[in-house]
Design a protein around this motif. Structure first.
Motif, short mmCIF file in Angstrom:
data_model
loop_
_atom_site.label_atom_id
_atom_site.label_comp_id
_atom_site.label_asym_id
_atom_site.label_seq_id
_atom_site.Cartn_x
_atom_site.Cartn_y
_atom_site.Cartn_z
N ILE A 115 7.81 -5.40 -7.87
CA ILE A 115 7.30 -4.65 -6.73
C ILE A 115 6.41 -3.52 -7.23
O ILE A 115 6.79 -2.77 -8.14
CB ILE A 115 8.43 -4.06 -5.88
CG1 ILE A 115 9.32 -5.17 -5.31
CG2 ILE A 115 7.87 -3.22 -4.74
CD1 ILE A 115 10.47 -4.65 -4.47
N ILE A 116 5.23 -3.39 -6.63
CA ILE A 116 4.33 -2.29 -6.91
C ILE A 116 4.07 -1.56 -5.60
O ILE A 116 3.63 -2.16 -4.62
CB ILE A 116 2.99 -2.79 -7.51
CG1 ILE A 116 3.25 -3.52 -8.84
CG2 ILE A 116 2.03 -1.62 -7.73
CD1 ILE A 116 2.00 -4.15 -9.43
N GLY A 117 4.39 -0.26 -5.57
CA GLY A 117 4.20 0.52 -4.36
C GLY A 117 4.30 2.00 -4.65
O GLY A 117 4.16 2.44 -5.80
N LYS A 118 4.53 2.79 -3.61
CA LYS A 118 4.69 4.23 -3.77
C LYS A 118 6.16 4.58 -3.95
O LYS A 118 6.64 4.67 -5.06
CB LYS A 118 4.08 4.96 -2.56
CG LYS A 118 2.56 4.86 -2.48
CD LYS A 118 2.01 5.65 -1.31
CE LYS A 118 0.49 5.58 -1.26
NZ LYS A 118 -0.07 6.31 -0.08
N LYS A 119 6.89 4.75 -2.88
CA LYS A 119 8.32 5.02 -2.96
C LYS A 119 9.06 3.69 -2.85
O LYS A 119 8.88 2.94 -1.88
CB LYS A 119 8.75 5.97 -1.85
CG LYS A 119 10.21 6.36 -1.89
CD LYS A 119 10.54 7.34 -0.77
CE LYS A 119 9.76 8.63 -0.95
NZ LYS A 119 10.06 9.60 0.13
N ILE A 120 9.90 3.38 -3.82
CA ILE A 120 10.60 2.10 -3.85
C ILE A 120 12.11 2.35 -3.87
O ILE A 120 12.62 3.05 -4.76
CB ILE A 120 10.19 1.26 -5.08
CG1 ILE A 120 8.68 0.97 -5.01
CG2 ILE A 120 10.97 -0.06 -5.13
CD1 ILE A 120 8.12 0.33 -6.25
N GLY A 134 6.26 2.50 -9.30
CA GLY A 134 6.10 3.33 -8.12
C GLY A 134 5.98 4.80 -8.46
O GLY A 134 6.15 5.21 -9.62
N GLU A 135 5.73 5.60 -7.43
CA GLU A 135 5.65 7.04 -7.61
C GLU A 135 7.03 7.67 -7.57
O GLU A 135 7.25 8.74 -8.14
CB GLU A 135 4.75 7.64 -6.52
CG GLU A 135 3.29 7.17 -6.62
CD GLU A 135 2.43 7.72 -5.51
OE1 GLU A 135 2.93 8.56 -4.72
OE2 GLU A 135 1.26 7.32 -5.42
N GLU A 165 0.82 -1.21 0.00
CA GLU A 165 0.00 0.00 0.00
C GLU A 165 0.86 1.26 0.00
O GLU A 165 0.48 2.27 -0.57
CB GLU A 165 -0.92 0.01 1.22
CG GLU A 165 -2.15 -0.85 1.09
CD GLU A 165 -3.17 -0.55 2.15
OE1 GLU A 165 -2.80 0.07 3.18
OE2 GLU A 165 -4.34 -0.91 1.97
N ASN A 166 2.02 1.20 0.65
CA ASN A 166 2.85 2.39 0.77
C ASN A 166 4.22 2.18 0.12
O ASN A 166 4.30 1.97 -1.07
CB ASN A 166 2.97 2.78 2.25
CG ASN A 166 1.64 3.21 2.83
OD1 ASN A 166 0.98 4.09 2.30
ND2 ASN A 166 1.24 2.60 3.94
N ASP A 167 5.29 2.18 0.92
CA ASP A 167 6.65 2.19 0.37
C ASP A 167 7.32 0.82 0.53
O ASP A 167 6.84 -0.04 1.27
CB ASP A 167 7.48 3.27 1.05
CG ASP A 167 6.84 4.65 0.93
OD1 ASP A 167 6.18 4.89 -0.10
OD2 ASP A 167 7.00 5.47 1.84
N ALA A 168 8.44 0.66 -0.16
CA ALA A 168 9.20 -0.60 -0.09
C ALA A 168 10.69 -0.30 -0.11
O ALA A 168 11.15 0.53 -0.89
CB ALA A 168 8.83 -1.52 -1.26
#
Length: 298
Positions: A45-50, A64-65, A30-33
């Motif tokens: 990996i699918i997320g926000k900040k990676i 990611g974003e 849901e968030n970062d990795a």
């Protein structure tokens, strides 16, 4: 300030935050990795900040974003970034690199299917973001500039409830192996877990678990559970056998196969968990009181 510095000790653990999903090809957060240096992932990996540490390898794609890939990393699929991206030197991307923000890229980077960047492109070797921030914070603390250090902590805190894959871990459809403690909450996990110690709360695990101390609360495990001290609480279900030195189990828990406790099996209406040293901060774990209590629990 000391309490906030102790928060970084979580980076030494393998942490699976709530609502993480292990799918056939991707780990979705849901968030970062944060992927530790030298780790090997058989997923994307699918997320926000990676953030991917040095010499890590990821067989799938990254989406990611914001994406930061350190030096000598290898990515087996595409990299898709809605914001800014940072690619360290000698990294390799087998697929396509797509960046909608600015791209900072090191030398000798190999991109198999080309790249597209909408923003500014800078060619240099970016310093890994976490290393840069931590070194800068330490220098500010050394100089007594506490207010500036506090502002940098705000940057670190923007990394939200991250998935943390500790250094030199191996994660794929068959196995989740790490030399550190593993903490998981409210997630769906694929693969046989092998870790130093394991604590899982409200997780469904499709595989076996092997560790020293194991605490399972409101979990469903589709495999065996093996350890030294095993705690099964809050209606945990194990669709396999349980084997340990000491097994503590609440009455409403369920085990499909055999239970083996070489030093005993305790089945009670309510199990009180001890204060495990591996779940404490480094400072608490080294205190005389915790060392004494740990000796009593062994």
């Amino acid at each position: 300030m000391r309490e906030r510095m102790e928060d970084f000790s979580e980076l030494k653990k393998f942490v699976i935050p709530p609502n993480t999903r292990f799918e056939e090809r991707n780990i979705v957060v849901e968030n970062d990795a944060i992927v530790g240096a030298g780790s090997k992932l058989g997923y994307g990996i699918i997320g926000k900040k990676i953030i991917v540490g040095e010499r890590a390898s990821i067989e799938g794609s990254i989406q990611g974003e914001e994406v930061r890939i350190d030096s000598w990393c290898s990515i087996g699929g595409d990299v898709y970034c809605n914001g800014d991206a940072y690619i360290g030197e000698f990294a390799s991307i087998d697929g396509k690199l797509t960046v909608f923000g600015d791209l900072e890229i090191g030398r000798n980077v190999r991109i198999g299917k080309g790249f597209e960047a909408r923003g500014l492109i800078t060619i240099q070797n970016p310093l890994p973001v976490l290393i840069f921030i931590f070194l800068y914070i330490l220098e500010l603390l050394r100089l007594g500039r506490l207010e500036e250090a506090e502002k940098l902590f705000e940057i670190v805190e923007k990394i939200e409830s991250p998935l943390i894959i500790s250094e030199n871990s191996k994660v794929n459809l068959e196995v989740l192996e790490t030399g550190t403690d593993l903490i998981a909450e409210s997630s769906r996990i694929l693969g046989n877990i092998k870790a130093k110690n394991v604590k899982a709360d409200r997780c469904e695990i499709f595989g076996s678990i092997r560790a020293k101390d194991i605490v399972l609360s409101s979990c469903r495990v589709h495999g065996a559970v093996e350890g030294k001290r095993i705690y099964l609480i809050n209606e945990t279900e194990v669709y396999g056998y349980v084997k340990g030195d000491k097994v503590y189990m609440e009455e409403k828990c369920r085990i499909d196969e055999s239970i083996t406790g070489r030093k005993g099996v305790w089945i009670k209406g309510k199990i009180e968990l001890p204060e495990f040293d591996w779940l404490k901060s480094d400072e608490d774990a080294e205190s005389p009181e915790s060392v004494s209590r740990g000796a009593d629990d062994a």
